[in-house]
Design a protein around this motif. Structure first.
Motif, PDB file in Angstrom:
ATOM      1  N   VAL A  30     -36.262  48.418  10.980  1.00 54.49           N
ATOM      2  CA  VAL A  30     -36.548  47.285  10.101  1.00 54.49           C
ATOM      3  C   VAL A  30     -37.996  47.335   9.618  1.00 54.49           C
ATOM      4  CG1 VAL A  30     -36.552  44.774   9.882  1.00 54.49           C
ATOM      5  CG2 VAL A  30     -34.829  45.895  11.321  1.00 54.49           C
ATOM      6  N   ASP A  31     -38.951  47.411  10.559  1.00 53.32           N
ATOM      7  CA  ASP A  31     -40.384  47.510  10.255  1.00 53.32           C
ATOM      8  C   ASP A  31     -40.823  46.486   9.210  1.00 53.32           C
ATOM      9  OD1 ASP A  31     -40.905  49.475  12.091  1.00 53.32           O
ATOM     10  OD2 ASP A  31     -40.706  51.132  10.674  1.00 53.32           O
ATOM     11  N   THR A  32     -40.582  45.228   9.520  1.00 53.66           N
ATOM     12  CA  THR A  32     -40.908  44.135   8.603  1.00 53.66           C
ATOM     13  C   THR A  32     -41.672  43.046   9.345  1.00 53.66           C
ATOM     14  OG1 THR A  32     -38.939  44.538   7.256  1.00 53.66           O
ATOM     15  CG2 THR A  32     -39.947  42.366   7.079  1.00 53.66           C
ATOM     16  N   THR A  33     -42.721  42.527   8.713  1.00 57.44           N
ATOM     17  CA  THR A  33     -43.469  41.406   9.271  1.00 57.44           C
ATOM     18  C   THR A  33     -43.024  40.121   8.588  1.00 57.44           C
ATOM     19  OG1 THR A  33     -45.386  42.778   9.812  1.00 57.44           O
ATOM     20  CG2 THR A  33     -45.760  40.408   9.613  1.00 57.44           C
ATOM     21  N   ILE A  34     -42.731  39.112   9.398  1.00 51.66           N
ATOM     22  CA  ILE A  34     -42.167  37.859   8.902  1.00 51.66           C
ATOM     23  C   ILE A  34     -43.067  36.706   9.341  1.00 51.66           C
ATOM     24  CG2 ILE A  34     -40.136  36.345   8.948  1.00 51.66           C
ATOM     25  CD1 ILE A  34     -38.527  38.888   9.816  1.00 51.66           C
ATOM     26  N   ALA A  48     -17.588  45.851  14.071  1.00 52.12           N
ATOM     27  CA  ALA A  48     -17.904  45.093  15.278  1.00 52.12           C
ATOM     28  C   ALA A  48     -18.999  45.766  16.099  1.00 52.12           C
ATOM     29  CB  ALA A  48     -16.650  44.924  16.122  1.00 52.12           C
ATOM     30  N   ILE A  49     -19.864  44.942  16.662  1.00 53.08           N
ATOM     31  CA  ILE A  49     -20.865  45.414  17.618  1.00 53.08           C
ATOM     32  C   ILE A  49     -20.626  44.701  18.944  1.00 53.08           C
ATOM     33  CG2 ILE A  49     -22.564  45.939  15.835  1.00 53.08           C
ATOM     34  CD1 ILE A  49     -24.030  43.362  16.592  1.00 53.08           C
ATOM     35  N   HIS A  50     -21.149  45.297  20.024  1.00 46.94           N
ATOM     36  CA  HIS A  50     -20.878  44.770  21.355  1.00 46.94           C
ATOM     37  C   HIS A  50     -22.155  44.506  22.144  1.00 46.94           C
ATOM     38  CE1 HIS A  50     -17.266  46.819  19.900  1.00 46.94           C
ATOM     39  NE2 HIS A  50     -16.607  45.899  20.575  1.00 46.94           N
ATOM     40  N   SER A  51     -23.282  44.660  21.475  1.00 45.03           N
ATOM     41  CA  SER A  51     -24.582  44.352  22.067  1.00 45.03           C
ATOM     42  C   SER A  51     -25.610  44.418  20.946  1.00 45.03           C
ATOM     43  CB  SER A  51     -24.938  45.364  23.160  1.00 45.03           C
ATOM     44  OG  SER A  51     -26.249  45.147  23.647  1.00 45.03           O
ATOM     45  N   LEU A  52     -26.649  43.582  21.032  1.00 48.30           N
ATOM     46  CA  LEU A  52     -27.732  43.640  20.055  1.00 48.30           C
ATOM     47  C   LEU A  52     -29.043  43.299  20.745  1.00 48.30           C
ATOM     48  CD1 LEU A  52     -28.695  43.985  17.118  1.00 48.30           C
ATOM     49  CD2 LEU A  52     -28.319  41.524  16.810  1.00 48.30           C
ATOM     50  N   LYS A  53     -29.991  44.233  20.655  1.00 48.33           N
ATOM     51  CA  LYS A  53     -31.322  44.041  21.217  1.00 48.33           C
ATOM     52  C   LYS A  53     -32.355  44.359  20.138  1.00 48.33           C
ATOM     53  CE  LYS A  53     -29.606  45.463  25.758  1.00 48.33           C
ATOM     54  NZ  LYS A  53     -29.742  46.406  26.898  1.00 48.33           N
ATOM     55  N   ILE A  54     -33.547  43.817  20.286  1.00 48.69           N
ATOM     56  CA  ILE A  54     -34.575  44.018  19.270  1.00 48.69           C
ATOM     57  C   ILE A  54     -35.893  44.427  19.916  1.00 48.69           C
ATOM     58  CG2 ILE A  54     -33.521  42.392  17.663  1.00 48.69           C
ATOM     59  CD1 ILE A  54     -35.647  40.341  18.502  1.00 48.69           C
ATOM     60  N   SER A  55     -36.729  45.091  19.117  1.00 44.92           N
ATOM     61  CA  SER A  55     -38.082  45.460  19.539  1.00 44.92           C
ATOM     62  C   SER A  55     -39.054  45.096  18.432  1.00 44.92           C
ATOM     63  CB  SER A  55     -38.178  46.959  19.835  1.00 44.92           C
ATOM     64  OG  SER A  55     -37.337  47.320  20.907  1.00 44.92           O
ATOM     65  N   GLY A  56     -40.281  44.763  18.827  1.00 45.87           N
ATOM     66  CA  GLY A  56     -41.301  44.415  17.845  1.00 45.87           C
ATOM     67  C   GLY A  56     -42.501  43.790  18.516  1.00 45.87           C
ATOM     68  N   ASN A 126     -39.413  45.566  14.485  1.00 48.01           N
ATOM     69  CA  ASN A 126     -39.443  47.016  14.296  1.00 48.01           C
ATOM     70  C   ASN A 126     -38.053  47.641  14.277  1.00 48.01           C
ATOM     71  OD1 ASN A 126     -42.242  47.076  14.152  1.00 48.01           O
ATOM     72  ND2 ASN A 126     -42.484  47.313  16.361  1.00 48.01           N
ATOM     73  N   THR A 127     -37.284  47.436  15.341  1.00 42.58           N
ATOM     74  CA  THR A 127     -35.969  48.082  15.424  1.00 42.58           C
ATOM     75  C   THR A 127     -34.923  47.143  16.013  1.00 42.58           C
ATOM     76  OG1 THR A 127     -36.472  49.015  17.611  1.00 42.58           O
ATOM     77  CG2 THR A 127     -36.920  50.405  15.691  1.00 42.58           C
ATOM     78  N   LEU A 128     -33.680  47.394  15.616  1.00 45.26           N
ATOM     79  CA  LEU A 128     -32.512  46.764  16.224  1.00 45.26           C
ATOM     80  C   LEU A 128     -31.747  47.842  16.970  1.00 45.26           C
ATOM     81  CD1 LEU A 128     -31.114  44.785  13.136  1.00 45.26           C
ATOM     82  CD2 LEU A 128     -32.917  44.078  14.709  1.00 45.26           C
ATOM     83  N   LEU A 129     -31.285  47.523  18.142  1.00 47.80           N
ATOM     84  CA  LEU A 129     -30.495  48.451  18.948  1.00 47.80           C
ATOM     85  C   LEU A 129     -29.136  47.807  19.184  1.00 47.80           C
ATOM     86  CD1 LEU A 129     -31.327  51.211  20.243  1.00 47.80           C
ATOM     87  CD2 LEU A 129     -31.551  49.972  22.407  1.00 47.80           C
ATOM     88  N   PHE A 130     -28.059  48.486  18.790  1.00 56.69           N
ATOM     89  CA  PHE A 130     -26.739  47.879  18.962  1.00 56.69           C
ATOM     90  C   PHE A 130     -25.748  48.885  19.525  1.00 56.69           C
ATOM     91  CE2 PHE A 130     -26.552  49.712  14.747  1.00 56.69           C
ATOM     92  CZ  PHE A 130     -25.247  50.180  14.613  1.00 56.69           C
TER      93      PHE A 130
END
Length: 224
Positions: A30-34, A48-56, A126-130
């Motif tokens: 993603v690498d986006t500042t909000i 479909a996704i079965h997990s979602l985690k984020i970093s930043g 920064n990133t999404l992990l799914f």
């Protein structure tokens, strides 16, 4: 703290079991500042996704700052991915890696968008992990990981209470145990109770406030 340790060990054991059966984790950059409320669709499909985690990383600029990320699925169900405010943050500015709240384990959710709620704060996502594949024992994992997340929040709140010599105690209760959707329906969008939802007794105080709820009040002794 003993309760947190037991929960963490239980979660780790199930995680290790799933590590050998689910190795298809994928990421989205993603690498986006909000710095203001927004909604966007970072997903390449609605599969479909079965997990979602984020970093930043994020910065909370004041005692009333808030950052919250919410996942909407194609049926417009809501799942809180992550939140931070002053009382549950160890520092006003910090990095976070592969974090999650209600999305650590999902039962086949088709993603639609991410909503970011911001109050006097800055978020760099920064990133999404799914996880695209089904996960074993998803119901048990959802329960265990959510309990562990809540215990981590309580431990952080209690450490700030002790550090500032506030005269109240934090613990789980019927309010803290509600999911994001139910809390939103009770307290409104972008709610920030600044720790009151974890109140379990004493005289409620938080940063920049005077005395609040007193333990011998006829109004409330704890949320129940």
């Amino acid at each position: 703290m003993k309760k947190l340790t037991i929960l963490s060990i239980a979660v780790l054991l199930v995680l290790l079991t799933n590590q050998f059966t689910n190795a298809q984790t994928q990421s989205i950059t993603v690498d986006t500042t909000i710095t203001a409320d927004c909604e966007f669709d970072p997903f390449t499909s609605s599969n479909a996704i079965h997990s979602l985690k984020i970093s930043g990383n994020l910065t909370l600029n004041s005692d009333t700052s808030l950052v919250r990320i919410v996942l909407y699925d194609t049926l417009f169900n809501e799942y809180m991915v992550y939140e931070s405010y002053h009382l549950i943050a160890s520092e006003p500015s910090f990095n976070f890696y592969d974090v999650c709240d209600e999305t650590c384990y999902l039962d086949s959710v088709s993603p639609y968008s991410l909503e970011v709620q911001i109050v006097n704060a800055s978020l760099t996502l920064n990133t999404l992990l799914f996880e695209p594949d089904p996960i074993l024992s998803v119901d048990s994992l959802q329960l265990l990981t959510k309990q562990a997340v809540e215990q981590q929040k309580i431990a952080q709140i209690q450490s700030i209470i002790d550090e500032n010599e506030f005269l109240w105690f934090a613990d789980t209760n019927t309010i803290s145990n509600l999911n994001y959707r139910n809390k939103k329906s009770l307290f409104g969008e972008k709610y920030n109770m600044r720790g009151l939802d974890y109140y379990s007794g004493g005289i409620f105080m938080t940063y920049g406030s005077g005395p609040g709820v007193i333990d011998n009040s006829s109004i409330i002794s704890e949320w129940d």
